[in-house]
Design a protein around this motif. Structure first.
Motif, PDB file in Angstrom:
ATOM      1  N   ALA A   9      -3.665  12.032 -11.979  1.00 56.55           N
ATOM      2  CA  ALA A   9      -4.559  10.876 -11.913  1.00 56.55           C
ATOM      3  C   ALA A   9      -4.151   9.806 -12.928  1.00 56.55           C
ATOM      4  O   ALA A   9      -4.252   8.614 -12.657  1.00 56.55           O
ATOM      5  CB  ALA A   9      -5.998  11.323 -12.187  1.00 56.55           C
ATOM      6  N   THR A  29      -4.592   4.358  -2.405  1.00 57.96           N
ATOM      7  CA  THR A  29      -3.196   4.713  -2.120  1.00 57.96           C
ATOM      8  C   THR A  29      -2.968   6.197  -2.423  1.00 57.96           C
ATOM      9  O   THR A  29      -3.779   6.832  -3.091  1.00 57.96           O
ATOM     10  CB  THR A  29      -2.215   3.882  -2.970  1.00 57.96           C
ATOM     11  OG1 THR A  29      -2.518   4.092  -4.354  1.00 57.96           O
ATOM     12  CG2 THR A  29      -2.322   2.404  -2.652  1.00 57.96           C
ATOM     13  N   ASN A  82      -7.180  -0.789 -12.984  1.00 60.79           N
ATOM     14  CA  ASN A  82      -7.003   0.658 -12.829  1.00 60.79           C
ATOM     15  C   ASN A  82      -5.531   0.936 -13.064  1.00 60.79           C
ATOM     16  O   ASN A  82      -4.673   0.217 -12.556  1.00 60.79           O
ATOM     17  CB  ASN A  82      -7.410   1.105 -11.414  1.00 60.79           C
ATOM     18  CG  ASN A  82      -7.355   2.622 -11.261  1.00 60.79           C
ATOM     19  OD1 ASN A  82      -6.332   3.249 -11.514  1.00 60.79           O
ATOM     20  ND2 ASN A  82      -8.470   3.199 -10.877  1.00 60.79           N
ATOM     21  N   TYR A 111      -7.990  11.572  -6.371  1.00 63.56           N
ATOM     22  CA  TYR A 111      -8.502  10.581  -7.317  1.00 63.56           C
ATOM     23  C   TYR A 111      -7.911   9.202  -7.034  1.00 63.56           C
ATOM     24  O   TYR A 111      -8.639   8.208  -6.958  1.00 63.56           O
ATOM     25  CB  TYR A 111      -8.177  11.011  -8.757  1.00 63.56           C
ATOM     26  CG  TYR A 111      -8.484   9.917  -9.757  1.00 63.56           C
ATOM     27  CD1 TYR A 111      -9.799   9.654 -10.140  1.00 63.56           C
ATOM     28  CD2 TYR A 111      -7.468   9.118 -10.275  1.00 63.56           C
ATOM     29  CE1 TYR A 111     -10.093   8.638 -11.022  1.00 63.56           C
ATOM     30  CE2 TYR A 111      -7.752   8.089 -11.163  1.00 63.56           C
ATOM     31  CZ  TYR A 111      -9.059   7.858 -11.530  1.00 63.56           C
ATOM     32  OH  TYR A 111      -9.342   6.832 -12.395  1.00 63.56           O
ATOM     33  N   GLN A 112      -6.582   9.169  -6.872  1.00 61.06           N
ATOM     34  CA  GLN A 112      -5.928   7.876  -6.636  1.00 61.06           C
ATOM     35  C   GLN A 112      -6.394   7.255  -5.323  1.00 61.06           C
ATOM     36  O   GLN A 112      -6.588   6.047  -5.230  1.00 61.06           O
ATOM     37  CB  GLN A 112      -4.408   8.056  -6.633  1.00 61.06           C
ATOM     38  CG  GLN A 112      -3.659   6.740  -6.452  1.00 61.06           C
ATOM     39  CD  GLN A 112      -2.183   6.848  -6.782  1.00 61.06           C
ATOM     40  OE1 GLN A 112      -1.770   7.737  -7.501  1.00 61.06           O
ATOM     41  NE2 GLN A 112      -1.403   5.926  -6.267  1.00 61.06           N
ATOM     42  N   VAL A 116       0.840  -1.202   0.000  1.00 63.42           N
ATOM     43  CA  VAL A 116       0.000   0.000   0.000  1.00 63.42           C
ATOM     44  C   VAL A 116       0.868   1.243   0.000  1.00 63.42           C
ATOM     45  O   VAL A 116       0.636   2.202  -0.719  1.00 63.42           O
ATOM     46  CB  VAL A 116      -0.935  -0.001   1.233  1.00 63.42           C
ATOM     47  CG1 VAL A 116      -1.681   1.320   1.341  1.00 63.42           C
ATOM     48  CG2 VAL A 116      -1.918  -1.145   1.114  1.00 63.42           C
ATOM     49  N   THR A 117       1.905   1.218   0.827  1.00 62.00           N
ATOM     50  CA  THR A 117       2.788   2.376   0.880  1.00 62.00           C
ATOM     51  C   THR A 117       3.958   2.220  -0.076  1.00 62.00           C
ATOM     52  O   THR A 117       4.677   3.174  -0.320  1.00 62.00           O
ATOM     53  CB  THR A 117       3.355   2.562   2.302  1.00 62.00           C
ATOM     54  OG1 THR A 117       4.016   1.365   2.683  1.00 62.00           O
ATOM     55  CG2 THR A 117       2.257   2.881   3.275  1.00 62.00           C
ATOM     56  N   LEU A 124      -3.543   2.924 -11.869  1.00 65.41           N
ATOM     57  CA  LEU A 124      -2.726   3.302 -10.722  1.00 65.41           C
ATOM     58  C   LEU A 124      -2.438   2.153  -9.763  1.00 65.41           C
ATOM     59  O   LEU A 124      -1.716   2.310  -8.788  1.00 65.41           O
ATOM     60  CB  LEU A 124      -3.418   4.442  -9.960  1.00 65.41           C
ATOM     61  CG  LEU A 124      -3.687   5.693 -10.791  1.00 65.41           C
ATOM     62  CD1 LEU A 124      -4.461   6.714  -9.988  1.00 65.41           C
ATOM     63  CD2 LEU A 124      -2.385   6.298 -11.288  1.00 65.41           C
ATOM     64  N   ILE A 125      -3.005   0.990 -10.038  1.00 67.60           N
ATOM     65  CA  ILE A 125      -2.770  -0.164  -9.151  1.00 67.60           C
ATOM     66  C   ILE A 125      -1.378  -0.736  -9.403  1.00 67.60           C
ATOM     67  O   ILE A 125      -0.911  -0.807 -10.544  1.00 67.60           O
ATOM     68  CB  ILE A 125      -3.851  -1.236  -9.385  1.00 67.60           C
ATOM     69  CG1 ILE A 125      -5.167  -0.759  -8.748  1.00 67.60           C
ATOM     70  CG2 ILE A 125      -3.447  -2.590  -8.840  1.00 67.60           C
ATOM     71  CD1 ILE A 125      -6.291  -1.745  -8.861  1.00 67.60           C
ATOM     72  N   ALA A 172      -9.778   5.884  -5.954  1.00 69.94           N
ATOM     73  CA  ALA A 172      -9.802   4.785  -6.926  1.00 69.94           C
ATOM     74  C   ALA A 172      -9.147   3.511  -6.391  1.00 69.94           C
ATOM     75  O   ALA A 172      -9.702   2.420  -6.525  1.00 69.94           O
ATOM     76  CB  ALA A 172      -9.119   5.225  -8.220  1.00 69.94           C
ATOM     77  N   VAL A 173      -7.973   3.647  -5.805  1.00 65.49           N
ATOM     78  CA  VAL A 173      -7.248   2.435  -5.393  1.00 65.49           C
ATOM     79  C   VAL A 173      -6.777   2.465  -3.939  1.00 65.49           C
ATOM     80  O   VAL A 173      -6.107   1.548  -3.482  1.00 65.49           O
ATOM     81  CB  VAL A 173      -6.036   2.161  -6.318  1.00 65.49           C
ATOM     82  CG1 VAL A 173      -6.501   1.863  -7.721  1.00 65.49           C
ATOM     83  CG2 VAL A 173      -5.060   3.322  -6.333  1.00 65.49           C
TER      84      VAL A 173
END
Lengths: 271, 276
Positions: free
Chosen positions: B148, B67, A239, B60-61, A55-56, A241-242, B64-65
């Protein structure tokens, strides 16, 4: 209701500092993503620890355990397997990816006096190589590294004078044979040399390494097509950003294999 | 000799200096951390961790996820919430009372005032200027979209705030330093040029001026229409022409009020609707 400047100024200061104080009291005020290494249970695998920290995006050398393999450490901390193999002088007949930290005794001859290479040495090396926070614990004092590891750190890591002095004082001069397959001196030097296009290309290549912190957005930015990524992961990109790592963990996919296949695609794009 | 000129909102100046020094010392402490030295009782957080705009670009992030955007920490989120609380109550007072980048532009502007006298802050014709003021919304949209899409601080390389406190560390990008240089240079002619034309955070906070609980209000019955409030406004807002300032550019500095430049008592005030 009217408000004068003194009242407004006082309210602004009160809201900001009172809010920070309140957040600190509740444990919400975090200015960095450093986590207490002791919160990881000793019997957890590094994969579990890494997933917790995904996560971080931070992984810590203190999480490394004796039953962890060099392959896992390489993957999580983004250290080339050849570097680990060279640093700890693994013999040619040992598979570095499957070598466990607790097995050093089986490959090294007896060292002089209290000199020893063990799990603490691996933690120490990884911490210095990556620059991640780590403190030698009481039982890890007098942590030794082999000469090749010390040379790698001096060339690749940002060491303080104190760390260099420590390394020099706790270096084991190995006398047994170093396998030919280890990275040459020239390869090490190439990353330290010069400026200009060559360095930029090297930096660019270094940046384009699929690792634990790589997101799908990174892959797409590097030029890997969405279709190729989806073929490799066997599904749609959830997504951008994952983290790829998170996606693999959530879907029970082998990150090591996915990472390798993605890296091949990245490498075909060229510098 | 008085420390502050008469009719000056002195507490605002005090807070501006305080926050400027505080952020500068935090930046120094962050660099000192590498050498094992630390200024006692002071945070050594990175500048990203103490910037509320980091929370905005991470929204946004985070939604969305779950993090944060790279380099952004939870503290940025906390600060974002606190500044939004202030903004909903008082409008974009963060810009006028806290933001160190706004403060330094203001201080450089004092030199500009001496250089250009009455022409200072009135170089650009209003018919053009009023449209240029919306450029910061284009900047805001670009920053939010790019962050984003990439999960990285798209604004980082051009951020003059980061460059201001890191110009000596080598961490600031050339673009950031160039933007800072142009901003400070332009501050000699225009008051708060970055705030007016480019600041994405000012853009989002400025929206709260349209509905904040408190706002600048002018009592028409006692106003002499001397226009001094307009001429003294750093953001060139025609306070003299409206009953309530609902301008997205107002920074809540209170310099136009009866407490400061307005010569008639209780005429230009910072108040809620219906106050007398």
């Amino acid at each position: 209701m009217k408000i004068r400047s003194k009242t407004l100024g006082t309210i602004i200061a009160f809201v900001i500092f009172g809010g920070i104080l309140g957040a600190s009291t509740l444990g919400l005020w975090k200015t960095e993503s450093v986590r207490n290494p002791n919160s990881i249970q000793r019997n957890k695998s590094i994969g579990e620890a890494a997933r917790e920290n995904a996560v971080t995006g931070d992984y810590y050398p203190a999480d490394i355990r004796g039953n962890h393999r060099f392959g896992e450490i390489s993957e999580i901390f983004n250290i080339p397997l050849e570097i680990l193999s060279h640093a700890f002088a693994l013999p040619p007949d040992v598979d570095p990816a499957n070598f466990k930290n607790q097995d050093f005794d089986s490959i090294y001859p007896s060292f002089e006096g209290e000199q020893e290479i063990g799990n603490g040495s691996v933690k120490w090396f990884v911490a210095l190589y990556t620059g991640l926070p780590f403190e030698l614990e009481d039982e890890e004092e007098d942590t030794y590294l082999l000469r090749p590891a010390v040379e790698i750190l001096k060339k690749h890591a940002s060491l303080t004078a104190e760390q260099i002095a420590y390394l020099d004082a706790y270096t084991i001069e190995i006398e047994f044979e170093i396998p030919d397959s280890y990275p040459s001196e020239d390869e090490f030097q190439s990353s330290d040399e010069g400026a200009g296009d060559g360095e930029e290309t090297k930096l660019k290549q270094d940046e384009m390494i699929v690792a634990g912190k790589t997101t799908f957005a990174d892959l797409l930015d590097w030029g890997v097509s969405a279709e190729k990524i989806e073929t490799i992961i066997g599904g749609g990109i959830p997504n951008r950003l994952i983290l790829v790592y998170d996606y693999c963990a959530e879907n029970g996919l082998p990150f090591g294999q996915i990472k390798t296949e993605l890296q091949i695609e990245v490498d075909t794009l060229g510098p | 000799m008085k420390l502050f000129p008469r009719n000056k909102i002195w507490l605002r100046t005090v807070l501006q200096i305080f926050f400027f020094i505080l952020i500068a010392l935090i930046a120094v402490n962050h660099v000192l951390e590498d050498s094992g030295v630390k200024i006692p009782l002071l945070s050594n957080a990175s500048l990203h961790a103490v910037c509320p705009f980091g929370g905005v670009v991470s929204l946004y992030q985070f939604a969305a996820v779950g993090t944060f955007t790279q380099k952004i920490q939870q503290s940025s989120f906390i600060l974002m919430i606190l500044v939004f609380i202030l903004a909903f109550l008082f409008g974009s007072v963060f810009c006028g009372w806290v933001c160190p980048l706004g403060s330094i532009q203001e201080w450089v502007g004092k030199l500009g005032k001496r250089l250009f006298k009455k022409r200072y802050n009135h170089f650009i014709p209003w018919r053009i200027d009023q449209y240029l003021r919306y450029l910061r919304y284009i900047m805001l949209i670009w920053v939010l979209y790019a962050t984003a899409m990439t999960g990285k601080l798209a604004f980082g390389d051009i951020d003059p705030y980061y460059a201001l406190f890191n110009f000596w560390t080598g961490e600031a990008s050339f673009t950031g330093l160039a933007v800072l240089g142009v901003t400070l240079l332009a501050s000699l002619a225009v008051e708060r040029p970055w705030c007016k034309y480019a600041c994405p955070y000012g853009a989002i906070l400025g929206i709260t001026n349209l509905f904040s609980v408190f706002s600048i209000r002018r009592r028409e019955s006692t106003c002499k229409s001397c226009d001094i409030c307009f001429h003294d406004c750093p953001m060139n807002i025609p306070v003299h022409a409206v009953k309530v300032v609902r301008d997205h550019q107002c920074i809540g500095c209170l310099e136009c009020t009866s407490e400061a430049i307005c010569p008639i008592e209780n005429t230009v005030v910072f108040a809620t609707k219906g106050s007398r």
